[in-house]
Design a protein around this motif. Sequence first.
Motif, short mmCIF file in Angstrom:
data_model
loop_
_atom_site.label_atom_id
_atom_site.label_comp_id
_atom_site.label_asym_id
_atom_site.label_seq_id
_atom_site.Cartn_x
_atom_site.Cartn_y
_atom_site.Cartn_z
N PHE A 73 5.96 7.50 -9.58
CA PHE A 73 5.55 7.29 -8.19
C PHE A 73 5.87 8.48 -7.29
CE2 PHE A 73 6.70 2.82 -9.60
CZ PHE A 73 5.38 2.41 -9.79
N GLY A 74 6.10 9.64 -7.86
CA GLY A 74 6.52 10.80 -7.07
C GLY A 74 5.54 11.20 -5.99
N ALA A 75 4.24 11.00 -6.23
CA ALA A 75 3.22 11.40 -5.26
C ALA A 75 2.84 10.28 -4.31
CB ALA A 75 1.97 11.89 -6.00
N ASN A 76 3.38 9.08 -4.53
CA ASN A 76 3.03 7.93 -3.69
C ASN A 76 3.88 7.89 -2.42
OD1 ASN A 76 2.61 6.77 -6.76
ND2 ASN A 76 1.05 6.05 -5.34
N TYR A 77 3.36 7.20 -1.41
CA TYR A 77 4.09 6.98 -0.16
C TYR A 77 5.44 6.38 -0.51
CZ TYR A 77 4.67 5.38 4.72
OH TYR A 77 5.10 5.15 6.00
N TRP A 78 6.51 6.94 0.03
CA TRP A 78 7.85 6.70 -0.48
C TRP A 78 8.38 5.25 -0.38
CZ3 TRP A 78 11.87 5.03 2.54
CH2 TRP A 78 11.71 5.15 3.92
N PRO A 79 7.88 4.36 0.53
CA PRO A 79 8.37 2.97 0.47
C PRO A 79 8.04 2.26 -0.83
CG PRO A 79 7.46 3.42 2.65
CD PRO A 79 7.09 4.60 1.77
N VAL A 80 7.37 2.96 -1.74
CA VAL A 80 7.13 2.43 -3.09
C VAL A 80 8.44 2.12 -3.80
CG1 VAL A 80 7.10 4.64 -4.33
CG2 VAL A 80 5.61 2.77 -5.10
N ILE A 81 9.57 2.56 -3.24
CA ILE A 81 10.87 2.21 -3.83
C ILE A 81 11.05 0.69 -3.94
CG2 ILE A 81 12.07 4.33 -3.17
CD1 ILE A 81 13.28 2.80 -0.79
N VAL A 82 10.27 -0.08 -3.18
CA VAL A 82 10.36 -1.54 -3.30
C VAL A 82 10.04 -1.99 -4.72
CG1 VAL A 82 7.94 -2.04 -2.61
CG2 VAL A 82 9.75 -3.75 -2.20
N GLU A 106 0.84 -1.19 0.00
CA GLU A 106 0.00 0.00 0.00
C GLU A 106 0.88 1.24 0.00
OE1 GLU A 106 -2.87 -0.08 3.12
OE2 GLU A 106 -3.78 -1.95 2.45
N PHE A 107 0.75 2.05 -1.06
CA PHE A 107 1.57 3.25 -1.22
C PHE A 107 0.67 4.41 -1.62
CE2 PHE A 107 3.76 -0.59 -2.78
CZ PHE A 107 4.69 -0.75 -1.75
N PRO A 108 -0.21 4.84 -0.72
CA PRO A 108 -1.21 5.86 -1.09
C PRO A 108 -0.58 7.23 -1.32
CG PRO A 108 -1.24 5.45 1.27
CD PRO A 108 -0.33 4.42 0.69
N GLU A 109 -1.35 8.08 -1.93
CA GLU A 109 -0.97 9.48 -2.08
C GLU A 109 -1.43 10.25 -0.83
OE1 GLU A 109 -2.18 11.15 -5.79
OE2 GLU A 109 -1.22 9.59 -6.98
N ARG A 110 -0.95 11.48 -0.70
CA ARG A 110 -1.25 12.33 0.45
C ARG A 110 -0.79 11.70 1.77
NH1 ARG A 110 -3.59 16.94 0.03
NH2 ARG A 110 -4.44 16.91 2.16
N VAL A 111 0.22 10.87 1.66
CA VAL A 111 0.98 10.46 2.82
C VAL A 111 2.37 10.99 2.50
CG1 VAL A 111 1.64 8.48 4.28
CG2 VAL A 111 -0.51 8.45 3.04
N PHE A 112 3.41 10.68 3.26
CA PHE A 112 4.72 11.26 2.99
C PHE A 112 5.25 10.71 1.66
CE2 PHE A 112 9.17 12.32 3.72
CZ PHE A 112 9.04 13.59 4.28
N SER A 113 5.34 11.58 0.68
CA SER A 113 5.56 11.14 -0.70
C SER A 113 7.03 10.89 -1.03
CB SER A 113 5.00 12.18 -1.67
OG SER A 113 5.82 13.34 -1.67
N THR A 114 7.22 10.21 -2.15
CA THR A 114 8.56 9.98 -2.70
C THR A 114 9.29 11.30 -2.92
OG1 THR A 114 7.89 7.91 -3.75
CG2 THR A 114 9.80 9.04 -4.69
N ASP A 115 8.60 12.27 -3.51
CA ASP A 115 9.24 13.55 -3.80
C ASP A 115 9.62 14.29 -2.51
OD1 ASP A 115 9.08 13.12 -6.51
OD2 ASP A 115 7.27 14.33 -6.79
N TYR A 116 8.79 14.21 -1.48
CA TYR A 116 9.11 14.86 -0.21
C TYR A 116 10.33 14.20 0.44
CZ TYR A 116 4.97 17.89 0.18
OH TYR A 116 4.02 18.87 0.02
N MET A 117 10.35 12.88 0.43
CA MET A 117 11.49 12.20 1.04
C MET A 117 12.77 12.46 0.25
SD MET A 117 12.69 10.64 3.57
CE MET A 117 11.55 9.68 4.57
N HIS A 118 12.66 12.53 -1.06
CA HIS A 118 13.84 12.85 -1.86
C HIS A 118 14.40 14.21 -1.48
CE1 HIS A 118 16.23 14.17 -5.34
NE2 HIS A 118 16.58 12.91 -5.39
N LYS A 119 13.51 15.16 -1.22
CA LYS A 119 13.92 16.49 -0.79
C LYS A 119 14.74 16.39 0.49
CE LYS A 119 11.39 18.37 2.00
NZ LYS A 119 10.34 18.88 2.88
#
Length: 298
Positions: A280-289, A233-246
Motif C-alpha cells: 500500500f505504499g502508493a495509496n492514500y496513507w489512511p489505508v493503515i486501517v 477510499e485510498f487512491p493513489e496520487r494523493v498523499f501516499s503511505t510512503d510520503y507520510m512515513h517519510k
Amino acid sequence: MTMTGSSTFGFIGLGVMGEPMCRHLVQKTRVKVLVHDINAEPVARLVQTGAIDAGSISGLAKANVIFISMPSGEHLKKICEMAGGLLEFARPGQTIVDLSTSPLKLTRELAGTFAARGADYADAPVARTRAAAEAGTLAISVGATPEVFTRIEPLLRCFASEVTHCGDVGSGQVVKILNNMVVVGTVTALCEAAAIAESAGVSTRTLFDAFSKGSADSFALRNHGYKAVAAREFPERVFSTDYMHKDISYALDMAKDAGIEAREAALGASLLTEASQSGFGANYWPVIVKIIERSSKQ
C-alpha cells in the motif's frame, strides 16, 4: 499582483502539489515564471498557462525567487548540491523558498550554504490536500527572517489561504512535521476505534457521526476519517503511505535529537511501514486501517 523591477520567478518540482501551486503563481502574478521538472507533461501544461520552460536547473537559476517542491529531503539535497545545481548558481539578491517537507538539519545546512553565497533561504512547507493546492487554499508554515518573510508572503498567498511565520529558518519544517505527526496519531486512533466499533456491531459512519457531535470531533475526522476510512477510499496520487512515513521519520529524528521518546509517532511509523510492505505504499496513507483490521483477525 505585480512585482516591480526585473523580477523573475522560478519553480522546480511540478508534481501533484507543485503543478497547481505553480499554476496559481503564473496566473496571479504578472511576472515571468521559469519552470523545470524531469517530467515533460506538467511543464507543457504550465507553458500553456503562460510559464516558460527553463530547460534545466541552470536555466531556472536565472530567477530572482526560486520555489522548490520536492518529494523528499534527498531530492532537495540533490538539486541543490549536484554539479549544475542551484547552489552553483546562487548569488546575492536571490531567494530560495523550499515548499517541500524537508529534514530540519538539512534545511539549516542548506540555508547556511546559500547564505555564504549571498542568497536568502526560507522553508515554507505546505499542508492540506491536493484539492487545496488546486483551489489555492493551502496552509503554509514559514521559517525565515522577518525581512524575507515580508518579501515572500504575498507570493505564498497566491496558492495558500493560511501563511504563518513560525520563526527563523527551520521553524516552518518543525511546525509542519509535528503537524503531520499529530495527524497520524489522530487518524491511527480513528482507525482503531473504527475497527473496534465494527467488531461490536456499530458501523464506522455511525461512530464518526457521533464523534463529530462531541469532543472527538477534528479536522482529521472530517477529512481523513470520513473521506478515506469510512468511505474505504485510498487512491493513489494523493498523499501516499510512503510520503507520510517519510514525514514521520523526520519527526522521530527530531525527537531523538531532543532526547524524547515519541511513542505514538513510533507506533504510526510502524503501521505505515507495515502498510508499505503490504503493497500500500502508493495509496492514500489512511489505508493503515487495513493493517489495524488485519491484526484483529490474526
